[in-house]
Design a protein around this motif. Structure first.
Motif, short mmCIF file in Angstrom:
data_model
loop_
_atom_site.label_atom_id
_atom_site.label_comp_id
_atom_site.label_asym_id
_atom_site.label_seq_id
_atom_site.Cartn_x
_atom_site.Cartn_y
_atom_site.Cartn_z
N UNK A 1 -6.11 -14.04 -6.37
CA UNK A 1 -5.53 -14.99 -5.40
C UNK A 1 -6.47 -16.17 -5.18
N UNK A 2 -7.77 -15.89 -5.09
CA UNK A 2 -8.74 -16.96 -4.85
C UNK A 2 -8.78 -17.92 -6.05
N UNK A 3 -8.81 -17.35 -7.25
CA UNK A 3 -8.92 -18.20 -8.44
C UNK A 3 -7.68 -19.07 -8.65
N UNK A 4 -6.53 -18.57 -8.22
CA UNK A 4 -5.29 -19.33 -8.44
C UNK A 4 -4.77 -19.99 -7.16
N UNK A 5 -5.59 -19.95 -6.10
CA UNK A 5 -5.21 -20.53 -4.80
C UNK A 5 -3.87 -20.01 -4.31
N UNK A 6 -3.73 -18.70 -4.33
CA UNK A 6 -2.50 -18.07 -3.85
C UNK A 6 -2.77 -17.37 -2.53
N UNK A 7 -1.73 -17.26 -1.73
CA UNK A 7 -1.83 -16.48 -0.49
C UNK A 7 -1.74 -14.99 -0.88
N UNK A 8 -2.51 -14.17 -0.18
CA UNK A 8 -2.46 -12.73 -0.45
C UNK A 8 -2.01 -12.01 0.82
N UNK A 9 -0.91 -11.29 0.71
CA UNK A 9 -0.36 -10.55 1.85
C UNK A 9 -0.15 -9.10 1.44
N UNK A 10 -0.10 -8.22 2.45
CA UNK A 10 0.16 -6.81 2.14
C UNK A 10 1.27 -6.25 3.03
N UNK B 1 -7.03 -0.49 6.92
CA UNK B 1 -5.98 -1.40 6.50
C UNK B 1 -5.49 -2.13 7.74
N UNK B 2 -5.26 -3.42 7.63
CA UNK B 2 -4.83 -4.24 8.78
C UNK B 2 -5.47 -5.62 8.70
N UNK B 3 -6.67 -5.66 8.10
CA UNK B 3 -7.39 -6.94 8.06
C UNK B 3 -7.54 -7.49 6.65
N UNK B 4 -6.82 -6.90 5.68
CA UNK B 4 -6.96 -7.39 4.30
C UNK B 4 -5.98 -8.55 4.03
N UNK B 5 -6.35 -9.38 3.06
CA UNK B 5 -5.52 -10.54 2.73
C UNK B 5 -5.41 -11.48 3.93
N UNK C 1 0.87 -1.19 0.00
CA UNK C 1 0.00 0.00 0.00
C UNK C 1 0.91 1.23 0.00
N UNK C 2 1.42 1.55 -1.19
CA UNK C 2 2.46 2.58 -1.26
C UNK C 2 1.92 3.96 -0.86
N UNK C 3 2.69 4.67 -0.10
CA UNK C 3 2.37 6.02 0.41
C UNK C 3 1.12 5.99 1.30
N UNK C 4 0.68 4.78 1.69
CA UNK C 4 -0.53 4.69 2.51
C UNK C 4 -1.80 4.61 1.68
N UNK C 5 -1.65 4.60 0.34
CA UNK C 5 -2.84 4.51 -0.52
C UNK C 5 -3.07 3.03 -0.83
N UNK C 6 -4.20 2.49 -0.35
CA UNK C 6 -4.38 1.03 -0.43
C UNK C 6 -4.41 0.50 -1.86
N UNK C 7 -3.89 -0.74 -1.98
CA UNK C 7 -3.94 -1.47 -3.27
C UNK C 7 -5.40 -1.72 -3.65
N UNK C 8 -5.57 -2.19 -4.86
CA UNK C 8 -6.89 -2.67 -5.30
C UNK C 8 -7.09 -4.06 -4.70
N UNK C 9 -7.49 -4.08 -3.43
CA UNK C 9 -7.55 -5.34 -2.67
C UNK C 9 -8.55 -6.31 -3.30
N UNK C 10 -9.66 -5.78 -3.76
CA UNK C 10 -10.72 -6.65 -4.29
C UNK C 10 -10.21 -7.43 -5.52
N UNK C 11 -9.58 -6.72 -6.44
CA UNK C 11 -9.09 -7.38 -7.66
C UNK C 11 -8.00 -8.39 -7.32
N UNK C 12 -7.11 -8.03 -6.40
CA UNK C 12 -6.02 -8.95 -6.03
C UNK C 12 -6.58 -10.18 -5.31
N UNK C 13 -7.57 -9.96 -4.45
CA UNK C 13 -8.17 -11.10 -3.72
C UNK C 13 -8.85 -12.05 -4.70
N UNK C 14 -9.45 -11.49 -5.72
CA UNK C 14 -10.12 -12.31 -6.73
C UNK C 14 -9.09 -13.20 -7.47
#
Ligand code: T4K
Length: 424
Positions: free
Chosen positions: A176-185, A200-204, A161-174
Motif C-alpha cells: 500500500x505504501x509503495x503504490x500510495x493505496x489506502x489500506x483497510x481491514x 486488531x483494531x489499529x491496523x491500516x 481477517x478471516x475467522x479472526x486470524x489476522x492478515x499479513x498486515x506488514x506485507x500489505x502495508x508495504x
C-alpha cells in the motif's frame, strides 16, 4: 444403537453414534432433538442487560449518540488500544462509511473468500471489487498476488481477517505504501484477536468490526469503525449521522448508520462477558482439536498459540480423497442429525451476483478449492463437551463407512441451502 451421551447446555439429550445404522441419514434417530446452529447468539448476563434496558427507558434517550453508545465506543477503543471507535448499526454500513470517508473510488482489491458484505459495501458505492486469491494456509488475501492486480484505477486494498486470524498486515502495508493505496481491514471476525501482540483494531487506516447477533460479542445488530486517524474518525462520525457536525451544520453527505441505545446496552453487556465467552470457545476448540485429530482427511484450522484469539470459528477443511467423503456429503450427514454445520463462504463472492455476471471471471483456484472444502462447526455457549463428542461421533462413523454413506446419502440428500438461516 446410538449411545445416549448426556445433556448439552440446553439440557436436551444428545446421542452419540456408534455404528452406521445409527446415522440419521441412513434411517437412525437424529442425534439432536433440536437444531444445533453455528452462530447461536451468546446471551450471558441477562439481568445486567435488563437493568440497562430499564435505565435507557427511564432516561428516554433511545438513539442518536446516546450515553450507552458513547460508553461502548470508549470501552471498545480501550480494549483495542486504538484512538477512535465509532459505533454503527451494523458492519456493512460501517464498511460503506469508511470507504466513503476515505474518498475511495475506482477499484479496490479484496478477497472473494469472505462474507458477501465485504464486496457489497464496495459495489454499493460504485467501486469495483477486484478479487484476489487467498493463501491456502491462512485463508487470507495473499500479498504475493496483490501487486499484479493493481491498475491506475486502484485506490485501496481491503483485507479481511478471516475467522479472526489476522492478515499479513506488514506485507500489505508495504504494498500500500509503495503504490500510495489506502489500506483497510474488514475485522468483522477479529474482535479480541492480536497480531504480533498488538490488538486488531489499529491496523491500516481503519478497521471494521461486526457486533451482529451471530458474533461472539453482539449488540443484536451492530458494528464499529476503529482508527487512529483523527480526520477519518471525524468524517465517519459525521457521515454516520446524515453528515451533521453540529445541531444544524451539515458538513458532508451522510446516511443513517447510528447504533441504537438498546443495541449499545446489549453490546456493553456482551463485551463485559467477552473473556468468559472466549474461555468457553477456547475450551470447545481444544475439545474439537483433541477429537478431530483422529480423523483422516479432516483438518482443523489452527490458531496461533502466541497470539490472542477469540476462537469463535471452528473451521475444518475436508479433503475428499483422504476422507473418502466430500464436504457436502458430510454436511448432509450432519444436517440429518440436526447439526446445522455451515459451508461459509461457499461458493465465493465472485461466483455470486452481481459479480458473477458483471466481472470477467477471475482466476481464484485456491478460493474455489476452499469454498468446496470448508465447513464451520457449532461452538460458543450453545455447544459443550457432549455436543462436540456427538458431532465427532457422527463424523467418525460416517468416515469409517464412507463408501456405504456415499452410496446411500446421494439418494437421501436434503436440498442444499446456505443462503441464510430461517427463524425457528
Ligand atoms: N464482513 C464479514 C467478514 C462478515 O462475516 C460479516 C458478517 C460482515 C462483514 C457484515 O457484518 P454485519 O453487517 O452483519 O454486522 C451471518 C451473519 O448475518 C453475518 O453477520 C455474518 N457476517 C455471517 C458470517 O453470518 P448468515 O447468513 O449465516 O446468518 P443466519 O441468519 O443464517 O444465522 C447464522 C446462524 O445463527 C443460523 O444457523 C441461525 C443462528 N441464529 C441467527 C440469528 C440471527 C440464531 O440462532 N439466532 C439469531 O438471532 O449470516
Amino acid at each position: 444403537m446410538a449411545r445416549p451421551s448426556g445433556p448439552g447446555p440446553t439440557g436436551a439429550p444428545v446421542a452419540a453414534k456408534n455404528s452406521l445404522e445409527d446415522l440419521a441419514i441412513l434411517g437412525g434417530q437424529p442425534a439432536f432433538p433440536e437444531p444445533l446452529h453455528v452462530g447461536r447468539p451468546n446471551v450471558m448476563n441477562r439481568e445486567r442487560l435488563l437493568e440497562r434496558l430499564n435505565d435507557l427507558l427511564d432516561r428516554r434517550w433511545l438513539t442518536n449518540n446516546g450515553p450507552y453508545v458513547q460508553e461502548l465506543e470508549r470501552a471498545l477503543a480501550a480494549r483495542l488500544g486504538v484512538k477512535h471507535c465509532v459505533a454503527t448499526c451494523n458492519a456493512t454500513l460501517a464498511l460503506e462509511l469508511v470507504l466513503r470517508a476515505a474518498d475511495l473510488n475506482g477499484e479496490v482489491i479484496v478477497p472473494s473468500f469472505t462474507f458477501v458484505a465485504t464486496a457489497h459495501a464496495l459495489q454499493w458505492l460504485g467501486i469495483t471489487p477486484v478479487f484476489c486469491d487467498v493463501d491456502l494456509a491462512t485463508h487470507n488475501i495473499d500479498p504475493d498476488l496483490v501487486e499484479a492486480l493493481i491498475t491506475p484505477r486502484t485506490t485501496a486494498i481491503l483485507g479481511v481477517h478471516l475467522w479472526g486470524r489476522p492478515c499479513d498486515v506488514k506485507a500489505l502495508a508495504d504494498i500500500a505504501r509503495r503504490h500510495r493505496l489506502t489500506l483497510l481491514f474488514d475485522a468483522a471476525h477479529a474482535l479480541g484477536c492480536s497480531l504480533s501482540g498488538r490488538m486488531v483494531g489499529g491496523f491500516g487506516e481503519a478497521e471494521v468490526f461486526s457486533l451482529h447477533a451471530t458474533k461472539f460479542v453482539n449488540a443484536f445488530e451492530g458494528g464499529a469503525v476503529t482508527t487512529n486517524d483523527d480526520r477519518l474518525a471525524a468524517r465517519v462520525r459525521a457521515m454516520r449521522n446524515f453528515g451533521f457536525a453540529g445541531e444544524d451544520t451539515v458538513v458532508s453527505v451522510g446516511t443513517n448508520a447510528k447504533m441504537s441505545e438498546a443495541s449499545a446496552a446489549m453490546g456493553l453487556t456482551s463485551l463485559e462477558c467477552m473473556d468468559d465467552v472466549i474461555a468457553i470457545n477456547r475450551r470447545n476448540y481444544a475439545h474439537y482439536r483433541r477429537l478431530l485429530g483422529n480423523l483422516v482427511g479432516i483438518r482443523l484450522l489452527p490458531y496461533d498459540e502466541r497470539e490472542r484469539s477469540n476462537f469463535q470459528h471452528v473451521v475444518v477443511e475436508v479433503d475428499p480423497v483422504a476422507a473418502g467423503l466430500d464436504r457436502d456429503t458430510l454436511r448432509d450427514v450432519l444436517r440429518a442429525e440436526n447439526v446445522l454445520a455451515r459451508r461459509y463462504f461457499h461458493p465465493g463472492v465472485h461466483r455470486m451476483e452481481p459479480y458473477r455476471s458483471s466481472l470477467a471471471r477471475p482466476h481464484l483456484p485456491r478460493t474455489e478449492l476452499l469454498t468446496d472444502r470448508v465447513l464451520s462447526l457449532p461452538t460458543g455457549t450453545a455447544a459443550g463437551p457432549w455436543e462436540i463428542e456427538a458431532v465427532y461421533s457422527i463424523l467418525r462413523v460416517a468416515l469409517a463407512g464412507a463408501s456405504e454413506v456415499k452410496g446411500r446419502a446421494s439418494r437421501a440428500a436434503p436440498p442444499a441451502n446456505d443462503g441464510g438461516g430461517s427463524p425457528p
